[in-house]
Design an enzyme around this catalytic site. Structure first.
Site, short mmCIF file in Angstrom:
data_model
loop_
_atom_site.label_atom_id
_atom_site.label_comp_id
_atom_site.label_asym_id
_atom_site.label_seq_id
_atom_site.Cartn_x
_atom_site.Cartn_y
_atom_site.Cartn_z
N GLN A 35 -11.86 7.00 -3.88
CA GLN A 35 -12.24 7.68 -2.65
C GLN A 35 -13.58 8.39 -2.87
O GLN A 35 -14.22 8.23 -3.90
CB GLN A 35 -11.14 8.65 -2.21
CG GLN A 35 -9.86 7.98 -1.75
CD GLN A 35 -9.98 7.29 -0.39
OE1 GLN A 35 -11.03 7.36 0.26
NE2 GLN A 35 -8.93 6.62 0.03
N ASP A 58 -7.62 -7.22 2.63
CA ASP A 58 -6.53 -7.35 3.59
C ASP A 58 -6.98 -6.74 4.91
O ASP A 58 -7.87 -5.89 4.94
CB ASP A 58 -5.28 -6.59 3.12
CG ASP A 58 -5.36 -5.10 3.46
OD1 ASP A 58 -4.74 -4.68 4.46
OD2 ASP A 58 -6.09 -4.36 2.75
N CYS A 88 -4.47 -26.47 15.47
CA CYS A 88 -5.62 -27.30 15.86
C CYS A 88 -5.31 -28.79 15.78
O CYS A 88 -5.91 -29.59 16.51
CB CYS A 88 -6.83 -26.94 15.02
SG CYS A 88 -7.52 -25.31 15.41
N CYS A 98 -5.60 -26.51 10.62
CA CYS A 98 -4.31 -25.86 10.76
C CYS A 98 -3.38 -26.64 11.70
O CYS A 98 -3.82 -27.51 12.45
CB CYS A 98 -4.47 -24.42 11.26
SG CYS A 98 -4.79 -24.27 13.04
N HIS A 158 -3.46 -20.15 13.44
CA HIS A 158 -4.86 -20.56 13.37
C HIS A 158 -5.72 -19.49 12.69
O HIS A 158 -6.52 -19.79 11.79
CB HIS A 158 -5.42 -20.86 14.75
CG HIS A 158 -6.91 -21.00 14.75
ND1 HIS A 158 -7.55 -22.14 14.28
CD2 HIS A 158 -7.90 -20.12 15.08
CE1 HIS A 158 -8.85 -21.96 14.34
NE2 HIS A 158 -9.09 -20.74 14.82
N CYS A 188 -11.14 -27.08 12.08
CA CYS A 188 -9.98 -26.43 11.46
C CYS A 188 -8.88 -27.45 11.19
O CYS A 188 -8.64 -28.36 11.98
CB CYS A 188 -9.46 -25.32 12.36
SG CYS A 188 -8.06 -24.40 11.65
N ASP A 190 0.86 -1.18 0.00
CA ASP A 190 0.00 0.00 0.00
C ASP A 190 0.89 1.23 0.00
O ASP A 190 2.10 1.15 0.20
CB ASP A 190 -0.98 -0.01 1.18
CG ASP A 190 -0.29 -0.03 2.53
OD1 ASP A 190 0.91 0.22 2.60
OD2 ASP A 190 -0.99 -0.28 3.53
N SER A 191 0.31 2.37 -0.25
CA SER A 191 1.10 3.58 -0.46
C SER A 191 1.56 4.24 0.83
O SER A 191 2.38 5.15 0.80
CB SER A 191 0.28 4.60 -1.27
OG SER A 191 -0.82 5.06 -0.49
N GLY A 192 1.00 3.83 1.95
CA GLY A 192 1.29 4.49 3.21
C GLY A 192 0.39 5.67 3.49
O GLY A 192 0.50 6.32 4.53
N GLY A 193 -0.54 5.94 2.57
CA GLY A 193 -1.44 7.08 2.74
C GLY A 193 -2.23 7.02 4.03
O GLY A 193 -2.32 8.00 4.77
N PHE A 194 -2.80 5.85 4.32
CA PHE A 194 -3.61 5.71 5.54
C PHE A 194 -2.77 5.97 6.78
O PHE A 194 -3.20 6.65 7.70
CB PHE A 194 -4.23 4.32 5.60
CG PHE A 194 -5.04 4.07 6.85
CD1 PHE A 194 -6.34 4.55 6.95
CD2 PHE A 194 -4.50 3.39 7.93
CE1 PHE A 194 -7.09 4.35 8.12
CE2 PHE A 194 -5.23 3.17 9.09
CZ PHE A 194 -6.53 3.66 9.17
#
Length: 374
Positions: free
Chosen positions: A191, A268, A311, A308, A337, A306, A94-98
């Site tokens: 946006q 994400d 588990c 994994c 998990h 599950c 991501d751009s780091g904007g957030f």
């Protein structure tokens, strides 16, 4: 020539859900997909081999954090982010904007870019759309994001409109600065807050710029779930059918299902790794706080459904003991998990789309998950 190609395999009959394959320089990814977050070139507590074991095909890293530490030039000298972190599958940055805009009083936004103080040492920095693309080009991820302003919620119409207009200008500047078109796919970010007309204008103008993929940003920032779902539903209709759609920062089980139903391909979120470190796990019957006393003598898996590593090998009682003893293994086992739970959820969602049974799957999942708004 673009770095990625999206093949739309199937559209579900009763919803807007899509089954697809995203072809990247580091492998093919079946969509819809959840991307584990590796903010600082690592998914916290996990090795690359463990990520592959739980079924991760693509992970996300953060431009802002890697720019500050260790620095994009260091990563470039290492041969790029893939070699630096020993991950040979796809990466999205991501751009780091957030992150920059969440600094509040530590940053100042202008037309040129954003001046901010590092959260690490207070040092001053200035990021422009061009500089962000330069950093992302150095990092070398398969998919990179435009620099945008994530407007706060709530915000009045004029503020969001001006913010959206600047995001569009920054998108154009970033696209012009992008050097590795054949190796890295640059996404535009839609946006416009919770205003339909602004979302429509932003989407239409980004589509005119012809990005290889589109993100939906500025959501899951405090608005009600139904409002978020409305914006997602409205926005996906404005985006091309032959390109991927990415809903940024969203990843609770209910949001994944609802997002897929509304036509989203990529997600994400830090949620599964963050709550794991605090002793909370996702199970087929809902969230479970494994560090709580009732689990002290439960010699059963976190989730009997599950598959994994956690588990298969350890009990709730043991994992609770690890948390109470502040053992590092506790966070590792809970993270393995939680991430497997979400990758398996996406596998099940894809299977439901194949069979045109996603709404049936949703109903069954919610009944077992004891669904309530997260």
């Amino acid at each position: 020539m673009t770095a990625i190609k999206y093949d739309l395999i199937k559209k579900e009959k009763m919803t807007k859900a899509r089954l697809g394959v995203l072809h990247t320089p580091h492998g093919d990814i079946e969509t819809p997909v959840f991307m584990p977050v590796g903010t600082q070139a690592t998914v916290k507590t996990m090795t690359p081999e463990e990520l592959k074991e739980i079924g991760a095909r693509i992970i996300l890293s953060n431009t802002y954090h890697l720019y500050l530490r260790p620095g994009h030039e260091v990563i470039k000298k290492a041969g790029g982010l893939h070699k630096f972190m020993n991950w040979d599958r796809a990466i999205l940055t991501d751009s780091g904007g957030f992150q920059v805009f969440s600094l509040g009083p530590l940053r100042k936004i202008t037309e040129d870019g954003v001046e901010f103080r590092s959260h690490l040492d207070g040092s001053r920095h200035f990021l422009t759309p061009e500089k962000v693309i330069e950093i992302e080009n150095a990092l070398g991820a398969d998919i990179i994001m435009s620099f945008d302003e994530c407007a706060p919620y709530p915000a009045d119409y004029d503020y969001v409109k001006n913010s959206m207009e600047m995001t569009l200008r920054w998108a154009k500047r970033g696209k012009e600065a992008h050097k590795n078109i054949d190796k890295q796919a640059l996404f535009g970010i839609v946006q416009g807050g919770t205003y339909d007309d602004l979302r429509r204008e932003c989407a239409n103008r980004l589509v005119d710029m012809d990005f290889p993929g589109y993100s939906i940003g500025g959501l899951s920032v405090g608005e009600e779930k139904e409002l978020m779902y409305h914006v997602v539903d409205y926005t996906t209709d404005l985006l091309p059918q032959d390109k991927p759609r990415y809903l940024m920062g969203v990843g609770s089980p209910d949001d994944l299902i609802e997002g897929v139903i509304r036509g989203v391909d990529m997600f994400d979120c830090v949620l599964p790794t963050r709550i794991a470190r605090n002793g909370t796990v996702l199970t087929s019957s809902g969230r479970l706080i494994v560090r709580d006393a009732p689990h002290a003598e439960e010699f059963i898996p976190l989730d009997s459904e599950c598959d994994c590593y956690t588990c298969k090998n350890f009990s709730r009682a043991y994992i609770r003991h690890l948390f109470k003893a502040n053992e590092i293994l506790a966070a590792r086992l809970a993270t393995i998990h939680n991430l497997r739970f979400l990758t398996k959820l996406m596998e099940d969602i894809r299977e439901a789309i194949k069979q045109d049974k996603l709404l049936e799957f949703k109903s069954q999942f919610y009944k077992k998950y004891e669904y309530k708004e997260e």
